[in-house]
Design a protein around this motif. Structure first.
Motif, mmCIF file in Angstrom:
data_model
loop_
_atom_site.group_PDB
_atom_site.id
_atom_site.type_symbol
_atom_site.label_atom_id
_atom_site.label_comp_id
_atom_site.label_asym_id
_atom_site.label_seq_id
_atom_site.Cartn_x
_atom_site.Cartn_y
_atom_site.Cartn_z
ATOM 1 N N TYR A 1 0.834 -1.202 0.000
ATOM 2 C CA TYR A 1 0.000 0.000 0.000
ATOM 3 C C TYR A 1 0.870 1.254 0.000
ATOM 4 O O TYR A 1 0.679 2.169 -0.829
ATOM 5 N N LYS A 2 1.866 1.275 0.884
ATOM 6 C CA LYS A 2 2.720 2.458 1.002
ATOM 7 C C LYS A 2 3.562 2.656 -0.243
ATOM 8 O O LYS A 2 3.707 3.787 -0.744
ATOM 9 N N GLU A 3 4.121 1.560 -0.785
ATOM 10 C CA GLU A 3 4.934 1.677 -1.992
ATOM 11 C C GLU A 3 4.104 2.112 -3.188
ATOM 12 O O GLU A 3 4.583 2.830 -4.066
ATOM 13 N N ALA A 4 2.835 1.694 -3.233
ATOM 14 C CA ALA A 4 1.945 2.124 -4.321
ATOM 15 C C ALA A 4 1.668 3.618 -4.234
ATOM 16 O O ALA A 4 1.584 4.310 -5.259
ATOM 17 N N LEU A 5 1.521 4.140 -2.999
ATOM 18 C CA LEU A 5 1.333 5.580 -2.834
ATOM 19 C C LEU A 5 2.532 6.349 -3.377
ATOM 20 O O LEU A 5 2.385 7.428 -3.957
ATOM 21 N N LYS A 6 3.716 5.774 -3.211
ATOM 22 C CA LYS A 6 4.921 6.445 -3.701
ATOM 23 C C LYS A 6 5.102 6.244 -5.202
ATOM 24 O O LYS A 6 5.378 7.200 -5.942
ATOM 25 N N LYS A 7 4.919 4.987 -5.685
ATOM 26 C CA LYS A 7 5.169 4.685 -7.093
ATOM 27 C C LYS A 7 4.104 5.272 -8.016
ATOM 28 O O LYS A 7 4.414 5.931 -9.011
ATOM 29 N N TYR A 8 2.862 5.019 -7.704
ATOM 30 C CA TYR A 8 1.773 5.444 -8.585
ATOM 31 C C TYR A 8 1.203 6.810 -8.184
ATOM 32 O O TYR A 8 0.773 7.584 -9.044
ATOM 33 N N GLY A 9 1.174 7.082 -6.890
ATOM 34 C CA GLY A 9 0.639 8.358 -6.431
ATOM 35 C C GLY A 9 1.662 9.471 -6.439
ATOM 36 O O GLY A 9 1.307 10.646 -6.285
ATOM 37 N N GLU A 10 2.964 9.103 -6.612
ATOM 38 C CA GLU A 10 4.063 10.069 -6.638
ATOM 39 C C GLU A 10 4.051 10.946 -5.378
ATOM 40 O O GLU A 10 4.231 12.156 -5.433
ATOM 41 N N LEU A 11 3.823 10.273 -4.253
ATOM 42 C CA LEU A 11 3.762 10.961 -2.964
ATOM 43 C C LEU A 11 4.982 10.596 -2.126
ATOM 44 O O LEU A 11 5.484 9.471 -2.184
ATOM 45 N N SER A 12 5.450 11.533 -1.340
ATOM 46 C CA SER A 12 6.635 11.309 -0.518
ATOM 47 C C SER A 12 6.257 10.727 0.836
ATOM 48 O O SER A 12 5.118 10.860 1.302
ATOM 49 N N ASP A 13 7.233 10.096 1.498
ATOM 50 C CA ASP A 13 7.023 9.602 2.859
ATOM 51 C C ASP A 13 6.601 10.723 3.790
ATOM 52 O O ASP A 13 5.801 10.528 4.708
ATOM 53 N N GLU A 14 7.126 11.909 3.534
ATOM 54 C CA GLU A 14 6.836 13.064 4.370
ATOM 55 C C GLU A 14 5.342 13.359 4.398
ATOM 56 O O GLU A 14 4.779 13.697 5.441
ATOM 57 N N ILE A 15 4.680 13.207 3.244
ATOM 58 C CA ILE A 15 3.236 13.440 3.170
ATOM 59 C C ILE A 15 2.486 12.222 3.695
ATOM 60 O O ILE A 15 1.562 12.346 4.508
ATOM 61 N N ILE A 16 2.888 11.032 3.255
ATOM 62 C CA ILE A 16 2.166 9.799 3.574
ATOM 63 C C ILE A 16 2.042 9.568 5.072
ATOM 64 O O ILE A 16 1.011 9.096 5.560
ATOM 65 N N GLU A 17 3.070 9.937 5.830
ATOM 66 C CA GLU A 17 3.098 9.617 7.254
ATOM 67 C C GLU A 17 2.649 10.773 8.156
ATOM 68 O O GLU A 17 2.766 10.691 9.372
ATOM 69 N N ASN A 18 2.089 11.843 7.572
ATOM 70 C CA ASN A 18 1.738 13.008 8.373
ATOM 71 C C ASN A 18 0.288 13.438 8.087
ATOM 72 O O ASN A 18 -0.052 13.811 6.962
ATOM 73 N N LYS A 19 -0.559 13.369 9.109
ATOM 74 C CA LYS A 19 -1.976 13.699 8.936
ATOM 75 C C LYS A 19 -2.181 15.109 8.393
ATOM 76 O O LYS A 19 -2.958 15.317 7.452
ATOM 77 N N GLU A 20 -1.500 16.077 8.980
ATOM 78 C CA GLU A 20 -1.708 17.461 8.576
ATOM 79 C C GLU A 20 -1.287 17.686 7.130
ATOM 80 O O GLU A 20 -1.957 18.398 6.373
ATOM 81 N N LYS A 21 -0.192 17.044 6.733
ATOM 82 C CA LYS A 21 0.287 17.235 5.359
ATOM 83 C C LYS A 21 -0.599 16.504 4.346
ATOM 84 O O LYS A 21 -0.759 16.958 3.211
ATOM 85 N N ILE A 22 -1.196 15.387 4.773
ATOM 86 C CA ILE A 22 -2.165 14.719 3.897
ATOM 87 C C ILE A 22 -3.369 15.624 3.678
ATOM 88 O O ILE A 22 -3.829 15.824 2.539
ATOM 89 N N LEU A 23 -3.895 16.197 4.765
ATOM 90 C CA LEU A 23 -5.053 17.088 4.659
ATOM 91 C C LEU A 23 -4.744 18.291 3.778
ATOM 92 O O LEU A 23 -5.557 18.705 2.947
ATOM 93 N N THR A 24 -3.548 18.850 3.938
ATOM 94 C CA THR A 24 -3.149 20.005 3.118
ATOM 95 C C THR A 24 -3.069 19.618 1.652
ATOM 96 O O THR A 24 -3.560 20.350 0.770
ATOM 97 N N LYS A 25 -2.465 18.469 1.368
ATOM 98 C CA LYS A 25 -2.337 17.994 -0.010
ATOM 99 C C LYS A 25 -3.707 17.774 -0.648
ATOM 100 O O LYS A 25 -3.958 18.214 -1.784
#
Length: 502
Positions: A319-343
């Motif tokens: 799941y996490k690798e798919a967020l990075k590979k296909y979603g082009e999202l960084s660990d910094e965003i994936i692991e942080n609630k506030e940054k996910i909401l902002t994104k």
């Protein structure tokens, strides 16, 4: 009803048959073979010198799709579920009295039973030369015009019976659906699974995250929920001692309708003791290989403008690798609630700020990853908070030993190692109650009886569900789920609504 001019004319013609002593709705009529079998059995006449065999007869039946009167003879096309066939009859072949009655009162849409021999016309068309034609059913409502058919998509779904009459390709799609279900059933039986049936009305809305339909049981005086999923009952059977069970049946979810969702849908769910979710992924690939083979489909098929490659092993990615590979999202965003909401907000997506990290990661997945999963892809290792019935990973307690299969941006299957720790399951249900109180209307409810069942001990088990409707959509290249459900849910017409409830 049946009061327009054309319908009344057909009723008048039905009465003409009655006056002649013929019941327009007879029974005890027996056809000898299908139209397809007739064509196959007598195909040899193409090679014969006479192009006819007056000593061989067949009894067939079908709906009149075309009627052409030429003086003292009639050419017609009849159709059954297997094929269509031209028939020919005349005054000389069936008798003047019967010919005149049929010539005057027979119409496209009527169903006839006919007996005759095979022959080839001067134009080279294989046909049946009738010496007897019987009315099997008189049609009162005219069929749509032949060359345009039933083209209104809403009418096709609302009047599926007419759609099936007019469109042989639609009948073919549903024959494929039936074959898919049959192949799946045989596949699991051959693997040693036992087919079972579990309740459709549940005392608790559980087994999956979804809004239920609610009904009332008058005799018991209690509410009941149409089942969201059979999962919790099937796992009770594993507790009871069965080690491999499956059920093919309906589920109900009181949610929106779109191209991939119908409130009433069909799934197969299966549970396999002493196996794990990796075994299920292997089994799923094996099932797809069998379906493609038995349906005579290529290893690369088209769906919704995409070419889907089944020739290679299905991709397996976390799941996490798919967020990075296909979603082009960084660990910094994936692991942080506030940054996910902002994104999400920056990109115009809504998100509930009360959701936990796992549910917010699911929002990322839905919006940035899902549509990019074209070839068969197993997404594994889901956040535990969105997997209330899955076993925790021994290596990472925040991860569930779970997968979902995506093809062409759509989820087709969901499977996991089953949670069999009753104390953990109880705590998960409590978390679901918290989520429901926080605004998640689809969160599971507490099922104490299921927790009690787990208390008796369920062996290590893996379980999976596959959406039959979406699978058939894929295999028949249909964009809408309504095209693979015989009678899909439809918004009521104004004429069907009760007064004052528009």
């Amino acid at each position: 009803m049946f009061d327009n001019i054309l319908e009344q004319q057909r009723i008048d013609k039905s009465n003409e048959f009655k006056k002649a002593g013929i019941n327009p709705y007879p029974h005890f009529l027996k056809k000898e073979m299908s139209l397809s079998d007739f064509k196959t059995k007598f195909s040899y006449i193409f090679e014969s010198e006479a192009k006819r065999d007056e000593n061989s007869f067949g009894i067939v039946a079908g709906r009149l799709k075309l009627l052409r009167i030429a003086g003292k003879s009639i050419f017609a096309n009849i159709e059954d579920e297997s094929a269509n066939l031209q028939i020919y009859f005349s005054k000389d072949s069936i008798g003047e009295e019967q010919f005149n009655l049929l010539k005057k009162n027979l119409e496209v849409g009527d169903i006839v039973l006919t007996t005759g021999f095979p022959f080839v016309t001067k134009t080279g068309e294989f046909s049946l030369h009738a010496n007897e034609v019987k009315l099997a059913t008189k049609s009162i409502v005219p069929l749509p015009e032949k060359y345009h058919g039933l083209t209104d998509i809403e009418q096709r779904y609302r009047k599926r019976y007419v759609d099936l009459i007019m469109n042989s390709e639609v009948r073919k799609d549903f024959l494929i659906r039936s074959k898919v279900v049959s192949l799946i059933r045989r596949f699991f039986e051959d693997k040693g699974f036992l087919e079972v049936e579990t309740p459709m009305m549940h005392p608790i809305a559980g087994g999956a995250n979804a809004k239920p339909f609610i009904t009332f049981h008058n005799s018991l005086g209690v509410e009941r929920f149409l089942r969201i999923a059979p999962e919790l009952y099937l796992k009770r059977l594993i507790v009871g001692g069965f080690e491999a069970v499956f059920e093919i049946n309906r589920c109900f979810r009181n949610e929106g309708m779109d191209l991939t969702h119908n409130p009433e849908f069909t799934t197969i769910e299966f549970y396999w003791a002493y196996h794990n979710y990796k075994d299920l992924m292997d089994l799923t690939e094996e099932l797809f290989a069998l379906l493609l083979d038995k349906l005579n489909l290529e290893k690369i098929i088209e769906f919704d403008g995409n070419k889907i490659d089944f020739s290679k092993p299905f991709e397996r990615i976390s799941y996490k690798e798919a967020l990075k590979k296909y979603g082009e999202l960084s660990d910094e965003i994936i692991e942080n609630k506030e940054k996910i909401l902002t994104k999400l907000k920056l990109d115009g997506f809504e998100a509930n700020e009360k959701l936990d990290l796992g549910h917010l990661q699911a929002e990322l997945f839905d919006n940035y990853v899902e549509s990019k999963l074209i070839n068969p892809t197993f997404i594994t290792d889901f956040p535990i908070s969105i997997s209330p019935l899955s076993r925790r990973s021994d290596e990472n307690p925040n991860i569930a030993e779970r997968f979902e299969l995506f093809i062409c941006g759509r989820e087709l299957a969901n499977g996991f190692n089953e949670l069999n720790d009753p104390l953990d399951q109880y705590e998960r249900f409590l978390k679901q109650i918290e989520a429901k109180n926080a605004g998640d209307e689809e969160a599971c409810e507490m099922d104490e009886d299921f927790v009690n069942a787990l208390g008796y001990g369920m062996p290590p088990t893996a379980g999976q569900g596959i959406g039959i409707d979406r699978l058939v959509m894929l295999l028949t290249n249909k964009k809408s789920i309504r095209d693979v459900i015989l009678f899909p849910a439809m918004r009521p017409l104004k004429s069907e609504l009760k007064e004052g409830k528009e």
